[in-house]
Design a protein around this motif. Structure first.
Motif, PDB file in Angstrom:
ATOM      1  N   LEU A   6       0.830  -1.207   0.000  1.00  0.00           N
ATOM      2  CA  LEU A   6       0.000   0.000   0.000  1.00  0.00           C
ATOM      3  C   LEU A   6       0.864   1.256   0.000  1.00  0.00           C
ATOM      4  CD1 LEU A   6      -2.925  -0.707   2.494  1.00  0.00           C
ATOM      5  CD2 LEU A   6      -3.065  -0.509   0.020  1.00  0.00           C
ATOM      6  N   GLU A   7       1.921   1.228   0.789  1.00  0.00           N
ATOM      7  CA  GLU A   7       2.803   2.385   0.866  1.00  0.00           C
ATOM      8  C   GLU A   7       3.514   2.610  -0.472  1.00  0.00           C
ATOM      9  OE1 GLU A   7       6.170   4.074   3.899  1.00  0.00           O
ATOM     10  OE2 GLU A   7       6.170   1.915   3.515  1.00  0.00           O
ATOM     11  N   THR A   8       4.049   1.553  -1.047  1.00  0.00           N
ATOM     12  CA  THR A   8       4.828   1.656  -2.276  1.00  0.00           C
ATOM     13  C   THR A   8       3.982   2.016  -3.490  1.00  0.00           C
ATOM     14  OG1 THR A   8       6.358   0.005  -1.415  1.00  0.00           O
ATOM     15  CG2 THR A   8       6.429   0.399  -3.774  1.00  0.00           C
ATOM     16  N   THR A   9       2.838   1.363  -3.641  1.00  0.00           N
ATOM     17  CA  THR A   9       2.064   1.535  -4.869  1.00  0.00           C
ATOM     18  C   THR A   9       0.935   2.557  -4.765  1.00  0.00           C
ATOM     19  OG1 THR A   9       0.549  -0.283  -4.353  1.00  0.00           O
ATOM     20  CG2 THR A   9       2.547  -0.840  -5.582  1.00  0.00           C
ATOM     21  N   ILE A  12       0.004   5.157   0.674  1.00  0.00           N
ATOM     22  CA  ILE A  12      -0.682   5.151   1.969  1.00  0.00           C
ATOM     23  C   ILE A  12       0.349   4.845   3.057  1.00  0.00           C
ATOM     24  CG2 ILE A  12      -2.437   4.015   3.374  1.00  0.00           C
ATOM     25  CD1 ILE A  12      -3.906   3.420   0.687  1.00  0.00           C
ATOM     26  N   GLU A  13       0.426   5.709   4.040  1.00  0.00           N
ATOM     27  CA  GLU A  13       1.392   5.541   5.123  1.00  0.00           C
ATOM     28  C   GLU A  13       0.952   4.417   6.060  1.00  0.00           C
ATOM     29  OE1 GLU A  13       4.335   7.010   5.678  1.00  0.00           O
ATOM     30  OE2 GLU A  13       4.103   8.054   3.768  1.00  0.00           O
ATOM     31  N   PRO A  14       1.860   3.478   6.386  1.00  0.00           N
ATOM     32  CA  PRO A  14       1.510   2.405   7.323  1.00  0.00           C
ATOM     33  C   PRO A  14       0.990   2.939   8.656  1.00  0.00           C
ATOM     34  CG  PRO A  14       3.583   1.909   6.252  1.00  0.00           C
ATOM     35  CD  PRO A  14       3.211   3.310   5.846  1.00  0.00           C
ATOM     36  N   GLY A  15       1.549   4.057   9.119  1.00  0.00           N
ATOM     37  CA  GLY A  15       1.106   4.643  10.382  1.00  0.00           C
ATOM     38  C   GLY A  15      -0.365   5.022  10.370  1.00  0.00           C
ATOM     39  N   ASP A  16      -0.879   5.418   9.199  1.00  0.00           N
ATOM     40  CA  ASP A  16      -2.300   5.752   9.081  1.00  0.00           C
ATOM     41  C   ASP A  16      -3.173   4.523   9.303  1.00  0.00           C
ATOM     42  OD1 ASP A  16      -1.539   8.327   8.485  1.00  0.00           O
ATOM     43  OD2 ASP A  16      -1.900   8.128   6.324  1.00  0.00           O
ATOM     44  N   ILE A  17      -2.724   3.386   8.815  1.00  0.00           N
ATOM     45  CA  ILE A  17      -3.470   2.134   8.977  1.00  0.00           C
ATOM     46  C   ILE A  17      -3.345   1.622  10.414  1.00  0.00           C
ATOM     47  CG2 ILE A  17      -3.633  -0.289   8.234  1.00  0.00           C
ATOM     48  CD1 ILE A  17      -4.424   1.441   5.936  1.00  0.00           C
ATOM     49  N   THR A  45      -9.150  -5.259   7.693  1.00  0.00           N
ATOM     50  CA  THR A  45     -10.290  -4.418   7.340  1.00  0.00           C
ATOM     51  C   THR A  45      -9.829  -3.024   6.916  1.00  0.00           C
ATOM     52  OG1 THR A  45     -11.708  -5.671   8.825  1.00  0.00           O
ATOM     53  CG2 THR A  45     -12.487  -3.480   8.182  1.00  0.00           C
ATOM     54  N   ARG A  46      -8.910  -2.445   7.671  1.00  0.00           N
ATOM     55  CA  ARG A  46      -8.408  -1.115   7.325  1.00  0.00           C
ATOM     56  C   ARG A  46      -7.680  -1.142   5.977  1.00  0.00           C
ATOM     57  NH1 ARG A  46      -6.247   2.051  12.594  1.00  0.00           N
ATOM     58  NH2 ARG A  46      -8.091   1.796  13.887  1.00  0.00           N
ATOM     59  N   ILE A  47      -6.868  -2.158   5.757  1.00  0.00           N
ATOM     60  CA  ILE A  47      -6.151  -2.279   4.485  1.00  0.00           C
ATOM     61  C   ILE A  47      -7.153  -2.428   3.342  1.00  0.00           C
ATOM     62  CG2 ILE A  47      -4.686  -3.846   3.133  1.00  0.00           C
ATOM     63  CD1 ILE A  47      -3.123  -4.341   5.812  1.00  0.00           C
ATOM     64  N   ALA A  48      -8.126  -3.296   3.522  1.00  0.00           N
ATOM     65  CA  ALA A  48      -9.109  -3.552   2.469  1.00  0.00           C
ATOM     66  C   ALA A  48      -9.888  -2.293   2.108  1.00  0.00           C
ATOM     67  CB  ALA A  48     -10.067  -4.664   2.897  1.00  0.00           C
ATOM     68  N   HIS A  49     -10.210  -1.482   3.092  1.00  0.00           N
ATOM     69  CA  HIS A  49     -11.010  -0.288   2.823  1.00  0.00           C
ATOM     70  C   HIS A  49     -10.182   0.871   2.274  1.00  0.00           C
ATOM     71  CE1 HIS A  49     -15.051  -1.471   4.070  1.00  0.00           C
ATOM     72  NE2 HIS A  49     -14.402  -2.374   4.794  1.00  0.00           N
ATOM     73  N   ARG A  50      -8.885   0.866   2.476  1.00  0.00           N
ATOM     74  CA  ARG A  50      -8.027   1.910   1.913  1.00  0.00           C
ATOM     75  C   ARG A  50      -7.483   1.504   0.547  1.00  0.00           C
ATOM     76  NH1 ARG A  50      -5.686   5.610   5.541  1.00  0.00           N
ATOM     77  NH2 ARG A  50      -5.026   6.673   3.642  1.00  0.00           N
ATOM     78  N   ASN A  51      -7.469   0.228   0.259  1.00  0.00           N
ATOM     79  CA  ASN A  51      -6.894  -0.300  -0.978  1.00  0.00           C
ATOM     80  C   ASN A  51      -7.732   0.073  -2.203  1.00  0.00           C
ATOM     81  OD1 ASN A  51      -5.369  -2.022  -2.768  1.00  0.00           O
ATOM     82  ND2 ASN A  51      -7.024  -3.494  -2.560  1.00  0.00           N
ATOM     83  N   THR A  52      -7.042   0.424  -3.284  1.00  0.00           N
ATOM     84  CA  THR A  52      -7.714   0.690  -4.554  1.00  0.00           C
ATOM     85  C   THR A  52      -7.257  -0.276  -5.648  1.00  0.00           C
ATOM     86  OG1 THR A  52      -6.028   2.323  -5.173  1.00  0.00           O
ATOM     87  CG2 THR A  52      -8.023   3.148  -4.040  1.00  0.00           C
ATOM     88  N   ASP A  53      -6.406  -1.226  -5.310  1.00  0.00           N
ATOM     89  CA  ASP A  53      -5.837  -2.159  -6.284  1.00  0.00           C
ATOM     90  C   ASP A  53      -6.550  -3.506  -6.187  1.00  0.00           C
ATOM     91  OD1 ASP A  53      -4.306  -3.804  -7.897  1.00  0.00           O
ATOM     92  OD2 ASP A  53      -2.474  -3.596  -6.719  1.00  0.00           O
ATOM     93  N   ALA A 123     -12.384 -12.807   8.383  1.00  0.00           N
ATOM     94  CA  ALA A 123     -13.001 -11.482   8.514  1.00  0.00           C
ATOM     95  C   ALA A 123     -14.491 -11.517   8.211  1.00  0.00           C
ATOM     96  CB  ALA A 123     -12.307 -10.512   7.570  1.00  0.00           C
ATOM     97  N   ALA A 124     -15.264 -10.792   9.009  1.00  0.00           N
ATOM     98  CA  ALA A 124     -16.699 -10.652   8.750  1.00  0.00           C
ATOM     99  C   ALA A 124     -16.946  -9.561   7.710  1.00  0.00           C
ATOM    100  CB  ALA A 124     -17.437 -10.318  10.044  1.00  0.00           C
ATOM    101  N   ASP A 125     -16.055  -8.596   7.624  1.00  0.00           N
ATOM    102  CA  ASP A 125     -16.159  -7.526   6.645  1.00  0.00           C
ATOM    103  C   ASP A 125     -15.917  -8.106   5.249  1.00  0.00           C
ATOM    104  OD1 ASP A 125     -15.959  -4.421   6.096  1.00  0.00           O
ATOM    105  OD2 ASP A 125     -14.340  -5.393   4.979  1.00  0.00           O
ATOM    106  N   ALA A 126     -16.826  -7.851   4.310  1.00  0.00           N
ATOM    107  CA  ALA A 126     -16.766  -8.472   2.983  1.00  0.00           C
ATOM    108  C   ALA A 126     -15.496  -8.115   2.219  1.00  0.00           C
ATOM    109  CB  ALA A 126     -17.991  -8.073   2.170  1.00  0.00           C
ATOM    110  N   ARG A 127     -15.063  -6.869   2.279  1.00  0.00           N
ATOM    111  CA  ARG A 127     -13.851  -6.471   1.545  1.00  0.00           C
ATOM    112  C   ARG A 127     -12.613  -7.113   2.153  1.00  0.00           C
ATOM    113  NH1 ARG A 127     -14.622  -0.100   0.466  1.00  0.00           N
ATOM    114  NH2 ARG A 127     -12.702  -0.356  -0.746  1.00  0.00           N
ATOM    115  N   ALA A 128     -12.554  -7.170   3.467  1.00  0.00           N
ATOM    116  CA  ALA A 128     -11.418  -7.798   4.142  1.00  0.00           C
ATOM    117  C   ALA A 128     -11.400  -9.302   3.869  1.00  0.00           C
ATOM    118  CB  ALA A 128     -11.465  -7.524   5.641  1.00  0.00           C
TER     119      ALA A 128
END
Length: 183
Positions: A6-9, A12-17, A45-53, A123-128
């Motif tokens: 996420l950070e490289t591509t 997104i800063e890891p600290g934000d997640i 869940t946080r990664i899945a919701h911030r991810n656009t790839d 995960a219960a969250d569908a994106r995660a």
């Protein structure tokens, strides 16, 4: 790996997640550190919701090797057959993820007798859950390729979630079998 991707591509800063999860960035670099189930699920869940790839899960999963699975990877290396390796992965799936649950059955797939590995996401969250499934399937493909020393061909992969990238080159190149979504 997903945080680094996420950070490289995506910038997104890891600290934000990680903020508010109780997980420190340097702890993720220490293989002796274990996350609680709650921390692991929150990060997914946080990664899945911030991810656009739509390829994040398979890009990260395909980079995992037998040694990435720790003690389970070493046990799998000692398996005499891919079938025995699958049985180990299924029996000890919580070593992959705290609440991971897999089943192994024998059934016909499109008229071909197969061993069917079913992954039930933690995960219960569908994106995660979709991210977890895709990264796990991609890592298993890589691990079995490494174990056998050549490409292991799955008869097919069916996922309950949707991913528009499933028709793309990366899915075909990695799996070399039909991959169905919304199945």
């Amino acid at each position: 790996l997903m945080l680094r991707e996420l950070e490289t591509t995506q910038g997104i800063e890891p600290g934000d997640i990680l903020a508010g999860t109780g997980v420190r960035e340097r702890a993720l670099a220490d293989p002796a550190q274990r996350l609680t189930l709650e921390q692991e699920l929150e990060l997914y869940t946080r990664i899945a919701h911030r991810n656009t790839d739509p390829l994040l899960g398979i890009r990260v999963g395909r980079r995992l090797s037998l040694s990435s699975y720790g003690i389970l990877g070493y046990a799998v290396m000692g398996a005499m057959t891919v079938g025995a390796a699958l049985e180990l992965v299924t029996e000890f799936s919580p070593l992959i993820s705290w609440a991971s649950h897999h089943t192994l059955t024998r059934e016909d797939y499109r008229g071909v007798p197969c061993v069917c590995l079913t992954l039930f996401p933690t995960a219960a969250d569908a994106r995660a859950a979709a991210l977890e499934i895709e990264s796990t399937v991609a890592s298993l493909q890589s691990v079995f390729n490494e174990l056998v020393g050549e490409a292991v061909r799955f008869a097919g992969i069916e996922m309950a979630h949707d991913n528009p990238a499933v028709e793309g080159e990366e899915f075909r190149r990695l799996f070399g079998c039909p991959v169905l979504c919304n199945s």
